[in-house]
Every structure is written in structure tokens, then in C-alpha cells.
Design a protein around this motif. Sequence first.
Motif, short mmCIF file in Angstrom:
data_model
loop_
_atom_site.label_atom_id
_atom_site.label_comp_id
_atom_site.label_asym_id
_atom_site.label_seq_id
_atom_site.Cartn_x
_atom_site.Cartn_y
_atom_site.Cartn_z
N MET A 1 0.82 -1.20 0.00
CA MET A 1 0.00 0.00 0.00
C MET A 1 0.86 1.26 0.00
N VAL A 2 1.93 1.26 0.80
CA VAL A 2 2.81 2.42 0.88
C VAL A 2 3.52 2.62 -0.46
N LYS A 3 3.92 1.52 -1.11
CA LYS A 3 4.58 1.62 -2.41
C LYS A 3 3.64 2.22 -3.45
N LEU A 4 2.38 1.84 -3.38
CA LEU A 4 1.40 2.35 -4.33
C LEU A 4 1.19 3.86 -4.14
N ILE A 5 1.12 4.30 -2.89
CA ILE A 5 0.97 5.73 -2.61
C ILE A 5 2.22 6.49 -3.06
N GLY A 6 3.39 5.93 -2.78
CA GLY A 6 4.65 6.55 -3.21
C GLY A 6 4.73 6.65 -4.72
N ALA A 7 4.31 5.58 -5.41
CA ALA A 7 4.33 5.58 -6.88
C ALA A 7 3.39 6.65 -7.42
N ALA A 8 2.21 6.77 -6.81
CA ALA A 8 1.25 7.78 -7.25
C ALA A 8 1.81 9.19 -7.04
N LEU A 9 2.48 9.41 -5.91
CA LEU A 9 3.07 10.73 -5.64
C LEU A 9 4.20 11.05 -6.63
N ILE A 10 5.01 10.06 -6.98
CA ILE A 10 6.09 10.27 -7.94
C ILE A 10 5.51 10.61 -9.32
N ILE A 11 4.50 9.87 -9.73
CA ILE A 11 3.87 10.15 -11.03
C ILE A 11 3.22 11.54 -11.02
N PHE A 12 2.57 11.87 -9.92
CA PHE A 12 1.95 13.18 -9.81
C PHE A 12 3.01 14.29 -9.88
N ALA A 13 4.11 14.13 -9.14
CA ALA A 13 5.17 15.15 -9.14
C ALA A 13 5.80 15.29 -10.52
N GLY A 14 6.09 14.18 -11.17
CA GLY A 14 6.68 14.24 -12.51
C GLY A 14 5.74 14.90 -13.51
N THR A 15 4.47 14.58 -13.40
CA THR A 15 3.48 15.18 -14.30
C THR A 15 3.40 16.68 -14.08
N MET A 16 3.39 17.10 -12.83
CA MET A 16 3.32 18.54 -12.53
C MET A 16 4.56 19.28 -13.01
N ILE A 17 5.72 18.68 -12.87
CA ILE A 17 6.95 19.31 -13.36
C ILE A 17 6.86 19.49 -14.88
N GLY A 18 6.42 18.48 -15.57
CA GLY A 18 6.26 18.58 -17.03
C GLY A 18 5.25 19.64 -17.41
N TRP A 19 4.14 19.70 -16.71
CA TRP A 19 3.10 20.68 -17.03
C TRP A 19 3.58 22.10 -16.72
N LEU A 20 4.33 22.29 -15.63
CA LEU A 20 4.86 23.62 -15.32
C LEU A 20 5.84 24.09 -16.39
N GLN A 21 6.68 23.20 -16.84
CA GLN A 21 7.63 23.54 -17.89
C GLN A 21 6.88 23.88 -19.19
N ALA A 22 5.87 23.12 -19.51
CA ALA A 22 5.06 23.39 -20.70
C ALA A 22 4.33 24.72 -20.57
N ALA A 23 3.88 25.05 -19.37
CA ALA A 23 3.19 26.32 -19.15
C ALA A 23 4.13 27.50 -19.37
N ARG A 24 5.40 27.35 -19.02
CA ARG A 24 6.37 28.42 -19.28
C ARG A 24 6.54 28.65 -20.79
N TYR A 25 6.58 27.55 -21.55
CA TYR A 25 6.68 27.69 -23.00
C TYR A 25 5.44 28.36 -23.57
N ALA A 26 4.29 28.05 -23.02
CA ALA A 26 3.04 28.64 -23.52
C ALA A 26 2.90 30.10 -23.10
N ALA A 27 3.45 30.47 -21.94
CA ALA A 27 3.31 31.83 -21.44
C ALA A 27 4.25 32.81 -22.14
N ARG A 28 5.37 32.32 -22.64
CA ARG A 28 6.37 33.21 -23.22
C ARG A 28 5.83 34.06 -24.38
#
Length: 172
Positions: A1-28
Motif C-alpha cells: 500500500m505504501v509503495k502504491l501511494i509513493g508511486a502515485a506521488l512520484i507520477i503526480f510530481a513528474g506530471t506537474m513538473i512537465g506541465w509547469l515547464q510546458a506552461a512556461r513555453y506557452a506563457a512566453r
Amino acid sequence: MVKLIGAALIIFAGTMIGWLQAARYAARPNQIRQLIHALQRLETEIGYGFTPLPEAIARCAAHVPEPAASLLRDVNGRLGGAGEPSFRESWEAAVAAIWPNTAMRQPEQAALVRLGHNLGISDREDQLKHLKLAAQQLAFEEEAARQDSARYAKMWRSLGVLTAALIVILIL
């Protein structure tokens, strides 16, 4: 269960980093367009309104969106500050102060700094020419930013998710 929560948090964090970087390209490109609009308003105030430069900057700051409004307000605030700095010094300091809060890059900053070197030291016609030149340079950079946004925004979104998924796979 802990591994599953950790995996979800890692995927969420990676997704947010990608989206933030994409937002900078869109905002420029949008921020560059706002700067061009601010320079055009400033050109109108100086050219047709015969407004002195500090007053023209204050008027333009009230009518343009961020981050261009922040730049103009900062310049205006520095001009009225203690020590009587020159327009060039005030402009450069304001550009340097707001730049980390924008999605823009060095070419746009260089165009604005060059503009600051020429505003306030010559007659009205010369200032209008320099404002038009800066707007043209920024328009060229805006087109390049739009191409970069189309090319890299989707890539960063995908890269964020895929990198996070790779990390999860390697950990599990």
C-alpha cells in the motif's frame, strides 16, 4: 500500500513538473505580446499625446497586463526615487528586477535593455523610432517563441509523465 501511494506521488510530481515547464513555453509568447502592446501604448503616449516620458510610463502601466505593468511601474518608481537615477539606470534595474518572474528569455531582455539605453536621451522622433524598433525585435522573438511553444510544450508534458513512470518502474 505504501509503495502504491509513493508511486502515485512520484507520477503526480513528474506530471506537474512537465506541465509547469510546458506552461512556461506557452506563457512566453503571450508575455512578449503584452510587452509589444505596452511599447505601442508608450509610443502613442509620446508620439500623439506629447506626454513626457515618466508620465507616459505611468499611464501605460495602468492599462497593460502583467508582467509589462510591473516593469513600467518599477521604472516609474525608480525614477522618482532618491538619488535621482538616470532613466537608463532605472530601466535596467527594473528589467533585472522583474525578469525572474517572467517566462521570457535573454533575447527579449536584451531588446528591452537596448531600448532603455536610447529612451529619455533624445528627441521625441528618435524615441518613437527606438520604440518601433524594439517592438519589431520583440515581434520576431514572439514568432520564435510561438514555434518553440508548439514544438516543446507537448514534449514536456509527455516527458514529465514518462520520466515519472520510468522512476516508478525502476523503484518497484
